[in-house]
Design a protein around this motif. Sequence first.
Motif, PDB file in Angstrom:
ATOM      1  N   HIS A  49     -27.345 -41.330 -34.434  1.00 59.69           N
ATOM      2  CA  HIS A  49     -27.165 -39.928 -34.079  1.00 59.69           C
ATOM      3  C   HIS A  49     -27.591 -39.664 -32.624  1.00 59.69           C
ATOM      4  N   GLU A  71     -29.368 -37.295 -31.189  1.00 62.14           N
ATOM      5  CA  GLU A  71     -30.768 -36.934 -30.937  1.00 62.14           C
ATOM      6  C   GLU A  71     -31.664 -38.172 -31.051  1.00 62.14           C
ATOM      7  N   CYS A  76     -29.866 -33.219 -38.008  1.00 60.71           N
ATOM      8  CA  CYS A  76     -30.008 -33.515 -39.444  1.00 60.71           C
ATOM      9  C   CYS A  76     -31.472 -33.825 -39.767  1.00 60.71           C
ATOM     10  N   CYS A 100     -32.907 -36.946 -37.905  1.00 63.18           N
ATOM     11  CA  CYS A 100     -33.221 -36.641 -36.507  1.00 63.18           C
ATOM     12  C   CYS A 100     -34.429 -35.714 -36.439  1.00 63.18           C
TER      13      CYS A 100
HETATM   14 ZN   LIG Z   1     -29.186 -36.761 -37.170  1.00 65.75          ZN
END
Ligand SMILES: [Zn+2]
Length: 159
Positions: free
Chosen positions: A77, A79, A103, A106
């Motif tokens: 992801h 982040e 999410c 993250c």
């Molecule tokens: Zn994430």
Amino acid sequence: MKREDYLSWDEYFMGIALLAAKRSKDPGTQVGACIVSPDNKILTMGYNGMPTGCHDDNMPWEREGDPLETKYLYVCHAEFNAILNNGGRSLKGATLYATLFPCNECAKAIIQSGIQKVIYMEDKYADTDAVIASKRMFDMVGITYEAYEVKHKKIVIEL
Ligand SMILES: [Zn+2]
Ligand SMILES: O=c1ccn([C@H]2C[C@H](O)[C@@H](COP(=O)(O)O)O2)c(=O)[nH]1
């Protein structure tokens, strides 16, 4: 007299997150993240992509089907990548600009890294458990999150 149509800090940093997202090979959602120190210095950036060495052409980009043949088990992801790309700099007290609400996975990394504030652009998965859990954790630890105030400013960059 100085220019008046210069970018605000928020426009500048969200603009950079949006630019980082343009590097993503994900055909579904391209996500960008830019992490900034309390004195407005860019510390690190990231976008969603496959792990280093896992060639984009050899990885699945599907959303559905056999889980092993979808992107979800593999993609890093934005982040998470931004946090890992920090080059040893402390992220304590930093602000994360993200084009998508982070999410839960993250969120855990955001909390552990000391980031204090999240400014996000889109929250299209707000109804999912992942984002609900994310907000629950942020609320618990006092990380603030706010939607980026879109001013419909067009930034044109010609290359
Ligand atoms: Zn994430
Ligand atoms: O916190 C997050 C959540 C998701 N992403 C990435 C992971 C995927 O590459 C896309 C989501 O794809 P969809 O096709 O919209 O399901 O977004 C992220 O970087 N950060």
